[in-house]
Structures are given as structure tokens and as C-alpha cells.
Design an enzyme around this catalytic site. Sequence first.
Site: not given
Ligand code: BG6
Length: 510
Positions: A197-198, A236, A255, A260, A360, A365
Site C-alpha cells: 500500500d504505497h 486529487e 481505488d 490507502h 478525482k 490535490k
Molecule cells: C493509487 C490510485 O493507488 O493512488 C490512483 O490507484 C491515485 O488512482 C493514487 O491517483 C494516489 O496516490 P498519491 O500518492 O498521488 O496520493
Amino acid sequence: MAVQTEPNPLIAGLERFPVPPTTLVIFGATGDLSRRKLLPALYNLAHEGSLPERFNLVGASRREQSDEEFRAEAKEAIESFSRRPPDEHVLEGLLGRMSYLSVPFDDPAGYERIAARLLELDDEHGAPLNKAHYLSVAPEYFPVIISKLKEHKLNYSREVDVRVVIEKPFGTDLASAQQLQEVVSSAFRESQVFRIDHYLGKETVQNMLALRFSNLMFEPVWSRSYIDHVQITAAEDLGIGSRAGYYDASGALRDLVQNHMMQLVTLLCMEPPVSFDADKVRDEKVKVLDAMRAPTAEEVVHSTVRAQYTGGTVAGEEVPAYREEDGVPDDSRTETYAALRLEVENWRWAGVPIVLRTGKRLARKVTEIAVMLKPVPTTAFGGHEGSVGAQPNQIVMTLQPNEGVSISIGAKIPGTRLRIRPVNMEFNYGTSFMSQSPEAYERLIMDAMRGEATLFTRADEALGQWRIIDPILSAWKDADSEPLESYEAGSAGPEAAERLLGDDRRWRGL
Ligand code: BG6
């Protein structure tokens, strides 16, 4: 390898951890994620001397191409997307450790080729290397790749560590996540599995733990006694880019919320762990999920909002409606905005609304967690002309773009009268540490190679997240004949989201 330290005195103490010699196999190495994130992250790790002394990358994708072609593509990706301009020497060194194999994901011969290449690389090193298989592929290929890794005995070694890194999405609902987990656990022990989970790789997300547990001043107010509600925003301004196929089948809830944002909720609400050991931290996060009740269909109506954007203007530029984006069906009902109200029903949090919103094509952002405290019990400061009186304190953790923490406090406006207005006390990452935060993937790839699992989603976490999101998906599906809310691109989202907060509360401005 010796632990090196940074010369910057503001970040004194920053360590580089030793990473054992590893061969990383990236399935889907020619795909978008690999080009934009993984290869640039590997370059930046190499730049900082954080890759293992012996490191190999084997790119595995369906496409036929030579090692040379793969390296040229990797070079171009790194030059385009690295956060720092590549140093020629470091880049050449890294490219020299890369090779490529064409692997149709269901073809046994492809896995034989991987096994042979891994053996060659072990022989070259003179000893077996750790192996990490990174699944940067569309989710429908997860089961087949995992099963084939097992069939070809690439899932385990008695001598070294073998790990698997799985990108999101981990399932598309509770049932599919459970099925995927069965496949995963039939091939790998949980300690070998690193679910990405980035968000967990972001410095500012990790800072939530530092803020909460290294400062006594926050802990006493961190409960239903002092907190009125919490607002979590992941807005975003961008649209869906070229990802219509994926996004239209997914929608905002799957998504961003299921993974997240649920991670942010658990980090915000968890009890102090007895140590920062991976399982101790994740045990506490799972307890938060356990304390959240999955909403009934009836509750979904009142506690969630979904909407889709119409055309509008974002940052001065005209943008089309979602249904007019390339690749989106013109009758799509996919939500590009989701908001929900949750509650953690435990001693600390019972009765505190936790409201989440993401979308979106919103005004800008911003990703933030705003902890809104209760008002002070006296109104003595109200009523003066030009004064808004004492306002409840807000503790705002901004994850992006201006990473930091800000606390609003009531202050006296200079002058003869006792007039009050809120002002902010700010901590800003950039100015306090004078360093650029690494990209999330740098930390996560390094941790996966080290076997450090704190920043990865454990199986019970992933399933716990789905347990709460799944009934919302079902209720929304059942209500698919009802009109869908909309919001104008470039706005703060649909009006309807206001009702989630209840009387006298407003969303923070975007
Ligand atoms: C991703 C989603 O996991 O996270 C994207 O699939 C989203 O749709 C992105 O834009 C957002 O990541 P960050 O790091 O830009 O907040």
C-alpha cells in the site's frame, strides 16, 4: 555492508540499513508502474548506496525483447521519472545488473527460464541470493503467477529468503480477496508476503506514528473526551489519465478508500504498540478494524455519498466530464468521488464520527487528516465585533502537497479589546529537515528486500478493510437504478457530502 549516515545535520541519525544480496524479479517489468515508479525508485536507492552490494534485477513480461532493449527502456524510464537527475556512472552500474526474460504468465517454460536465470546469478555470486518476486501486473494474473511460482519451486528455499511482493488491488471485494488469500497462503507463509500500500511508504504517513507516540501533548486529547470528529481527505485534481479500463471497473471506493484511506484510519486510531515490530504494529491496526462495524444496507444510505464529475475547469483548464473521458462508457455509473462516515466502536473512539472523502478532478490535490477538537466550554470570548471568538482547535496532518503538521490555536488580535481569532502553528517537513522525502516505493522496495514488514498490509488487515467496504459496494450496486449525484470538475465535490458531517459541522475547504 556498513551502515552509512547522511552528512546533513538536520537529518543526523538517518541510517541506511544493510540489505542482503538479492535478485529481484519484476513481473510486468515493461508496464506503467514499473516505468514510472519501480525502476526510478531502484535508481534512487542505487544513487544513495542503499541497494545490496550484490543486486540483480530480472525483468519478466510477456513481450519478446532482448536484455539490451529492456535496459534501453529502463534507462529512458529512469531519465524521465527519477526524482533526481541520474548520474551516468550510477545508472550504468544499475543497468549492468538488469536482464530480461519473456514470460507469458501461464507458460511453464517461462518459469523454467526464470529458474535457470536465478541459478546463473547465484553461481555468478558464488552463493545463493535472496529472491523477491514483485507482482507488478494486472490483478487477474496474481493467482496464476503465484501458483506457477509454487509449481516451479520458486516460492521457497531452505538456504535463503524468498519473498513475494503483491501490488494492489488485493481483490475487488471480500470474496475475491479471500480467494486470492487462499492462493497466496497455499504457496507462501505470511512472513514471506509483502502486500503493497504505497501510502505506508510515505514519510508523512509514518510521521503520524511519531506525532502520536513520541509527543505526550497529543495523547491525552486523542479520544472521544476531546475530539469532536475527524476529517480525512484525499482529493486529487487529476482525472483518470489513460487508466479508464481499470478505473471504470474500480471506482473511487475500491481505488483509494479500501486501501490507502483505511490505512490512515487505522494509524490514526490504533493504540500505542508495545514495540515497532511489524506484527505488534499490525496487531494494533487490526484491532481498530475489528472495532469497526460493517454498515447495514440501511446505514449505507445515510453514511455514504458517491458521485461522478461533470465537465468543468481545473487549474484554469477546461476538462471533460468523466463519461466523456477516453475509454469510459458514456453511460458509466462509476463513482469518481466517495465519502463515508465511519465509527470505531471502542473505548477511545466510540461516538466520534470519522468522515472520509476522496475524488478525482476536485479543486486541488490535498491529502490530509484533520482532527477537530471539541469547543471550549465558555463563550466569554465571543461577541466582539471583528472576532470569530474561540474556535475549536484543529490538528491537521498534511500528507501532500505541503507535508507537515499544523495546529490551529485561538490568539488575541492585537489591540485594546480582547478579540480572538484562530492562527496556525506550523511544522513543515521541507523547512525543518531541508531534505526531499524519498518516494514511497524506495522505502517499500528496500523494506521488502530486508524482510521488514511493518509498512505492508497483513492478510487480516486486507480482509478487515474489505469487510467494512464490501457492504457499501453491495448496497451501491443494489441502488444502481437511482440517479447518481454529480459534481463539477474543479469544485470541492458534491453538496450531498455535507450531510455526512451532521449539524454544525463543515468540511474543511479544499
Ligand atoms: C493509487 C490510485 O493507488 O493512488 C490512483 O490507484 C491515485 O488512482 C493514487 O491517483 C494516489 O496516490 P498519491 O500518492 O498521488 O496520493
